[in-house]
Scaffold this active site. Structure first.
Site, PDB file in Angstrom:
ATOM      1  N   HIS A 123      -0.287   0.507 -13.188  1.00 46.02           N
ATOM      2  CA  HIS A 123       0.332  -0.756 -13.584  1.00 46.02           C
ATOM      3  C   HIS A 123       1.820  -0.510 -13.842  1.00 46.02           C
ATOM      4  O   HIS A 123       2.178   0.420 -14.575  1.00 46.02           O
ATOM      5  CB  HIS A 123      -0.341  -1.287 -14.857  1.00 46.02           C
ATOM      6  CG  HIS A 123       0.235  -2.579 -15.311  1.00 46.02           C
ATOM      7  ND1 HIS A 123      -0.040  -3.776 -14.677  1.00 46.02           N
ATOM      8  CD2 HIS A 123       1.107  -2.864 -16.308  1.00 46.02           C
ATOM      9  CE1 HIS A 123       0.633  -4.738 -15.269  1.00 46.02           C
ATOM     10  NE2 HIS A 123       1.330  -4.223 -16.263  1.00 46.02           N
TER      11      HIS A 123
ATOM     12  N   ASN B  71       1.469   3.168  -2.632  1.00 42.52           N
ATOM     13  CA  ASN B  71       0.723   4.140  -3.446  1.00 42.52           C
ATOM     14  C   ASN B  71      -0.472   4.690  -2.666  1.00 42.52           C
ATOM     15  O   ASN B  71      -0.749   5.886  -2.717  1.00 42.52           O
ATOM     16  CB  ASN B  71       0.258   3.494  -4.755  1.00 42.52           C
ATOM     17  CG  ASN B  71       1.375   3.453  -5.786  1.00 42.52           C
ATOM     18  OD1 ASN B  71       1.739   4.483  -6.336  1.00 42.52           O
ATOM     19  ND2 ASN B  71       1.941   2.275  -6.012  1.00 42.52           N
TER      20      ASN B  71
ATOM     21  N   GLY C 239       0.789  -1.234   0.000  1.00 42.68           N
ATOM     22  CA  GLY C 239       0.000   0.000   0.000  1.00 42.68           C
ATOM     23  C   GLY C 239       0.817   1.277   0.000  1.00 42.68           C
ATOM     24  O   GLY C 239       0.377   2.287   0.551  1.00 42.68           O
TER      25      GLY C 239
ATOM     26  N   MET D 215      -4.687  -7.127  -6.188  1.00 43.14           N
ATOM     27  CA  MET D 215      -4.212  -8.262  -6.976  1.00 43.14           C
ATOM     28  C   MET D 215      -5.326  -9.255  -7.319  1.00 43.14           C
ATOM     29  O   MET D 215      -5.131 -10.471  -7.229  1.00 43.14           O
ATOM     30  CB  MET D 215      -3.076  -8.973  -6.230  1.00 43.14           C
ATOM     31  CG  MET D 215      -1.903  -8.066  -5.915  1.00 43.14           C
ATOM     32  SD  MET D 215      -1.170  -7.321  -7.390  1.00 43.14           S
ATOM     33  CE  MET D 215      -0.322  -8.742  -8.056  1.00 43.14           C
TER      34      MET D 215
END
Ligand code: GRF
Length: 233
Positions: A111, A16, A14, A92
């Site tokens: 991505h 981001n 986490g 995911m």
């Protein structure tokens, strides 16, 4: 600009998510994070979100008979949080139209490759194996095609001699922390939209590889300072 609501989906570290939380806290994004949702109870990012006082939820995919049932549970929980924007940040799980349709046009993913190259997993190793000279990351709108929705913003890093998948991943994720908040800002400002023709920024169609990232556009003040330092005299 009124304060919008962002929901973030994670499965692991986490980082981001952390930069998005910080950008909201610092007022760099005119938004609050209304929910951090994970499919894994042990996701490190969930603890960090809780410590930051953010509402969290875990919906374990193993508790559902198929992808559609899991996606329907995600939608129900997200709709309670009433997000304006949903951001996948290291989530995911492959999502089906059951999830994607209700959030179409307000669903972003990040991505770690220069899409359309290397959708799916192991992107850095694949770039190294192919002998590429550059790697990077792409923010894109999510559609039912895996990592195949219209790109929004793309950042590039050179592949250096001796790079490994890990060293490359570290440099790429540092740039992700700049481009994901920027894409969110564009969206919240109403500058970024999706329609049947593709993704648009300020009414201009975004090219197939996304808008090239310019560090001077970063929403983070420290990133912008860094770009000033790098500018030639
Ligand atoms: C990032 O590299 C992102 O591109 C990919 O998953 C990774 C998540 O990293 N989708 P983190 O959990 O945000 O640190």
């Amino acid at each position: 600009m009124s304060v919008s609501r962002i929901a973030i989906l994670i499965s692991g570290r986490g980082s981001n998510m952390g930069t998005l939380l910080q950008a909201c806290e610092r007022g760099e994004l005119p938004a609050q994070v209304c929910l951090v949702l994970s499919n894994r109870a042990d996701a490190e990012g969930l603890d960090n979100a809780r410590r930051a006082g953010i509402a969290t939820a875990c919906i374990a995919h193993g508790d559902y008979p198929d992808r559609e049932a899991f996606d329907a549970a995600l939608v129900r929980r997200l709709q309670q949080a009433q997000p304006d924007l949903v951001m996948l940040a290291g989530f995911m799980r492959i999502l089906t139209p059951v999830f994607i349709t209700p959030f179409a046009g307000r669903l972003l993913n990040i991505h770690p490759s220069l899409l359309p190259n290397y959708p799916g997993l192991h992107t850095h190793q694949r770039a190294l194996d192919a002998g590429d000279s550059e790697a990077g990351s792409t923010v894109h709108f999510v559609t039912p095609e895996l990592d195949g929705g219209p790109p929004v913003l793309q950042a590039r890093v050179p592949i250096l001699p001796g790079d490994t998948a890990d060293s490359l991943a570290r440099r790429v994720v540092a740039l992700e922390h700049e481009i994901y908040p920027l894409a969110a800002l564009w969206y919240l400002q109403g500058r970024l939209t999706l329609n049947q023709q593709g993704a648009f920024l300020d009414g201009q169609k975004i090219p197939p590889s996304g808008v090239p990232y310019r560090p001077q556009d970063a929403v983070r003040h420290d990133a912008a300072d860094r770009s000033n330092q790098q500018r030639p005299c």
